[in-house]
Scaffold this active site. Structure first.
Site, PDB file in Angstrom:
ATOM      1  N   ASN A   1       0.853  -1.187   0.000  1.00 18.91           N
ATOM      2  CA  ASN A   1       0.000   0.000   0.000  1.00 18.91           C
ATOM      3  C   ASN A   1       0.896   1.247   0.000  1.00 18.91           C
ATOM      4  O   ASN A   1       1.735   1.417   0.888  1.00 18.91           O
ATOM      5  CB  ASN A   1      -0.897  -0.045   1.249  1.00 18.91           C
ATOM      6  CG  ASN A   1      -1.828   1.144   1.333  1.00 18.91           C
ATOM      7  OD1 ASN A   1      -1.419   2.269   1.090  1.00 18.91           O
ATOM      8  ND2 ASN A   1      -3.080   0.901   1.688  1.00 18.91           N
TER       9      ASN A   1
ATOM     10  N   HIS B   1       0.928   6.205   1.919  1.00 24.32           N
ATOM     11  CA  HIS B   1       1.669   7.132   2.777  1.00 24.32           C
ATOM     12  C   HIS B   1       2.886   7.753   2.111  1.00 24.32           C
ATOM     13  O   HIS B   1       3.492   8.668   2.662  1.00 24.32           O
ATOM     14  CB  HIS B   1       1.952   6.483   4.132  1.00 24.32           C
ATOM     15  CG  HIS B   1       0.654   6.196   4.818  1.00 24.32           C
ATOM     16  ND1 HIS B   1      -0.244   7.194   5.127  1.00 24.32           N
ATOM     17  CD2 HIS B   1       0.049   5.029   5.154  1.00 24.32           C
ATOM     18  CE1 HIS B   1      -1.333   6.656   5.654  1.00 24.32           C
ATOM     19  NE2 HIS B   1      -1.173   5.350   5.680  1.00 24.32           N
TER      20      HIS B   1
ATOM     21  N   HIS C   1      -5.601   3.727  -1.812  1.00 26.21           N
ATOM     22  CA  HIS C   1      -6.935   4.106  -1.329  1.00 26.21           C
ATOM     23  C   HIS C   1      -7.207   5.543  -1.761  1.00 26.21           C
ATOM     24  O   HIS C   1      -6.554   6.475  -1.279  1.00 26.21           O
ATOM     25  CB  HIS C   1      -6.951   3.970   0.200  1.00 26.21           C
ATOM     26  CG  HIS C   1      -8.252   4.285   0.847  1.00 26.21           C
ATOM     27  ND1 HIS C   1      -8.438   4.205   2.212  1.00 26.21           N
ATOM     28  CD2 HIS C   1      -9.449   4.686   0.351  1.00 26.21           C
ATOM     29  CE1 HIS C   1      -9.689   4.537   2.511  1.00 26.21           C
ATOM     30  NE2 HIS C   1     -10.317   4.841   1.400  1.00 26.21           N
TER      31      HIS C   1
ATOM     32  N   ARG D   1      -9.302   8.325  -1.154  1.00 28.28           N
ATOM     33  CA  ARG D   1     -10.297   8.738  -0.158  1.00 28.28           C
ATOM     34  C   ARG D   1     -11.149   9.866  -0.711  1.00 28.28           C
ATOM     35  O   ARG D   1     -10.716  10.634  -1.577  1.00 28.28           O
ATOM     36  CB  ARG D   1      -9.598   9.209   1.125  1.00 28.28           C
ATOM     37  CG  ARG D   1      -8.897   8.095   1.877  1.00 28.28           C
ATOM     38  CD  ARG D   1      -8.391   8.611   3.208  1.00 28.28           C
ATOM     39  NE  ARG D   1      -9.484   8.834   4.116  1.00 28.28           N
ATOM     40  CZ  ARG D   1      -9.807   8.046   5.149  1.00 28.28           C
ATOM     41  NH1 ARG D   1      -9.084   6.973   5.407  1.00 28.28           N
ATOM     42  NH2 ARG D   1     -10.821   8.325   5.920  1.00 28.28           N
TER      43      ARG D   1
ATOM     44  N   ARG E   1      -6.957  12.943   0.803  1.00 27.44           N
ATOM     45  CA  ARG E   1      -5.885  13.391   1.707  1.00 27.44           C
ATOM     46  C   ARG E   1      -4.527  12.804   1.340  1.00 27.44           C
ATOM     47  O   ARG E   1      -3.509  13.348   1.702  1.00 27.44           O
ATOM     48  CB  ARG E   1      -6.231  13.078   3.160  1.00 27.44           C
ATOM     49  CG  ARG E   1      -6.080  11.629   3.523  1.00 27.44           C
ATOM     50  CD  ARG E   1      -6.210  11.439   5.014  1.00 27.44           C
ATOM     51  NE  ARG E   1      -7.560  11.682   5.467  1.00 27.44           N
ATOM     52  CZ  ARG E   1      -8.115  11.071   6.525  1.00 27.44           C
ATOM     53  NH1 ARG E   1      -7.401  10.216   7.219  1.00 27.44           N
ATOM     54  NH2 ARG E   1      -9.347  11.308   6.886  1.00 27.44           N
TER      55      ARG E   1
ATOM     56  N   GLU F   1      -8.657   0.676  -3.372  1.00 24.00           N
ATOM     57  CA  GLU F   1      -9.486   0.765  -2.152  1.00 24.00           C
ATOM     58  C   GLU F   1     -10.382   1.971  -2.233  1.00 24.00           C
ATOM     59  O   GLU F   1      -9.915   3.078  -2.566  1.00 24.00           O
ATOM     60  CB  GLU F   1      -8.586   0.948  -0.939  1.00 24.00           C
ATOM     61  CG  GLU F   1      -8.176  -0.316  -0.278  1.00 24.00           C
ATOM     62  CD  GLU F   1      -7.411   0.000   0.995  1.00 24.00           C
ATOM     63  OE1 GLU F   1      -7.726   0.993   1.669  1.00 24.00           O
ATOM     64  OE2 GLU F   1      -6.478  -0.741   1.280  1.00 24.00           O
TER      65      GLU F   1
ATOM     66  N   HIS G   1      -3.786  -4.433   7.734  1.00 28.33           N
ATOM     67  CA  HIS G   1      -3.911  -3.231   8.548  1.00 28.33           C
ATOM     68  C   HIS G   1      -3.023  -3.332   9.780  1.00 28.33           C
ATOM     69  O   HIS G   1      -3.204  -4.215  10.615  1.00 28.33           O
ATOM     70  CB  HIS G   1      -5.351  -2.911   8.992  1.00 28.33           C
ATOM     71  CG  HIS G   1      -5.548  -1.425   9.181  1.00 28.33           C
ATOM     72  ND1 HIS G   1      -5.091  -0.760  10.274  1.00 28.33           N
ATOM     73  CD2 HIS G   1      -6.083  -0.492   8.366  1.00 28.33           C
ATOM     74  CE1 HIS G   1      -5.363   0.529  10.131  1.00 28.33           C
ATOM     75  NE2 HIS G   1      -5.956   0.725   8.978  1.00 28.33           N
TER      76      HIS G   1
HETATM   77  N1  PXP Z   1      -5.965  -3.063   3.978  1.00 25.45           N
HETATM   78  C1  PXP Z   1      -6.907  -2.089   4.006  1.00 25.45           C
HETATM   79  C2  PXP Z   1      -8.275  -2.433   3.548  1.00 25.45           C
HETATM   80  C3  PXP Z   1      -6.576  -0.775   4.413  1.00 25.45           C
HETATM   81  O1  PXP Z   1      -7.520   0.177   4.445  1.00 25.45           O
HETATM   82  C4  PXP Z   1      -5.255  -0.494   4.787  1.00 25.45           C
HETATM   83  C5  PXP Z   1      -4.877   0.894   5.188  1.00 25.45           C
HETATM   84  O2  PXP Z   1      -5.109   1.779   4.161  1.00 25.45           O
HETATM   85  C6  PXP Z   1      -4.316  -1.532   4.723  1.00 25.45           C
HETATM   86  C7  PXP Z   1      -4.697  -2.809   4.338  1.00 25.45           C
HETATM   87  C8  PXP Z   1      -2.884  -1.300   5.068  1.00 25.45           C
HETATM   88  O3  PXP Z   1      -2.766  -0.929   6.392  1.00 25.45           O
HETATM   89  P1  PXP Z   1      -1.380  -0.360   6.916  1.00 25.45           P
HETATM   90  O4  PXP Z   1      -1.093   0.876   6.120  1.00 25.45           O
HETATM   91  O5  PXP Z   1      -1.626  -0.110   8.352  1.00 25.45           O
HETATM   92  O6  PXP Z   1      -0.354  -1.428   6.662  1.00 25.45           O
END
Ligand code: PXP
Length: 248
Positions: A11, A14, A47, A49, A53, A74, A198
């Site tokens: 992901n 960030h 993702h 949003r 953001r 996402e 997550h």
């Molecule tokens: N899976 C989903 C559905 C998420 O919303 C997120 C966070 O955006 C993640 C996985 C990844 O989580 P993390 O960034 O805490 O590793």
């Protein structure tokens, strides 16, 4: 490739968070995505949003253009996001709950409460060829509802397990882990493909990676943070190594 292999979705949200802190073009999430795929990511997760953001519409356009691994898009279950997904037709769409004031996706989706609405919402996405995944807590009621609405995949929320671990509450973490283990097996028995994610870190990934029913982990925040210290490629390589080790 062995059927036992666990996929890693990286992901990159960030990277965009850091970029947006200054409003410029750096660091570029597309460059991170390309590096991640070279480092062994099996997919890229982003993702978009509602408040934009981190990831932007232009980032999604760019990812669709440059990626050679699948994009897991996402999004919240809104008309706007459905239109964007239908325009791009990414490999996978993961439906997540979204609240404006939250810092990150806090809980799983309440599928059971909104079954009809969600069934209608995901039908066109499935018809367009997207694999639809629903991000939920390890809760039998939510899993059964996700199955009934026609989702092919569920992603189990590992946040509570990771939070308890980080807070030094091993009994609570173990209880969460047991719930994740049981519900992975249950969802798999219904024919659902099981993903998880997550909050996962080097310290928490292996027990989840060891569940044989889990096919994919989506990991972002920790990897992007770790990249500050050791670089993105080594950060991903180490996660990949830990996942493979746990898989045996
Ligand atoms: N899976 C989903 C559905 C998420 O919303 C997120 C966070 O955006 C993640 C996985 C990844 O989580 P993390 O960034 O805490 O590793």
């Amino acid at each position: 490739m062995s059927d036992n292999r666990l996929r890693l979705g990286v992901n990159i949200d960030h990277v965009a968070t850091v970029r947006n802190a200054r409003g410029g073009a750096y660091p570029d999430p597309l460059r991170a995505a390309e590096l991640a795929q070279q480092a062994g990511a099996d997919g890229i997760t982003a993702h978009l949003r509602e408040d934009r953001r981190h990831i932007s519409d232009a980032d999604i356009d760019g990812l669709m253009e440059v990626l050679s691994v699948p994009l897991n898009f996402e999004m919240a279950a809104t008309d706007e996001m459905q239109k964007i997904a239908l325009r791009h037709k990414p490999h996978a769409v993961c439906i997540v709950p979204e609240k404006r004031e939250e810092r990150t996706t806090e809980g799983g989706l309440e599928v059971a409460r909104e079954e009809n609405k969600l069934a209608h919402f995901i039908a066109p996405l499935r018809d367009a060829g997207c694999r639809v995944s629903i991000f939920i807590a390890a809760d039998q009621k939510q899993i059964e509802a996700a199955h009934r609405i026609g989702a092919e995949v569920i992603e189990l929320h590992t946040g509570a397990y990771c939070d308890f671990h980080a807070e030094g509450k091993p009994d609570d973490a173990a209880r969460e882990l047991e719930g994740l283990r049981e519900m992975s097996a249950y969802a798999h028995s219904l024919g659902l493909e099981v993903h998880a994610g997550h909050g996962l870190t080097y310290d928490t990934v292996q027990p989840v990676a060891a569940f044989p029913e889990v096919r994919e982990l989506n990991i972002g925040h920790f990897l992007i943070g770790e990249a500050i210290f050791r670089g993105l490629t080594p950060a991903i390589t180490e996660m990949r190594r830990l996942m493979d080790e746990a898989r045996g």
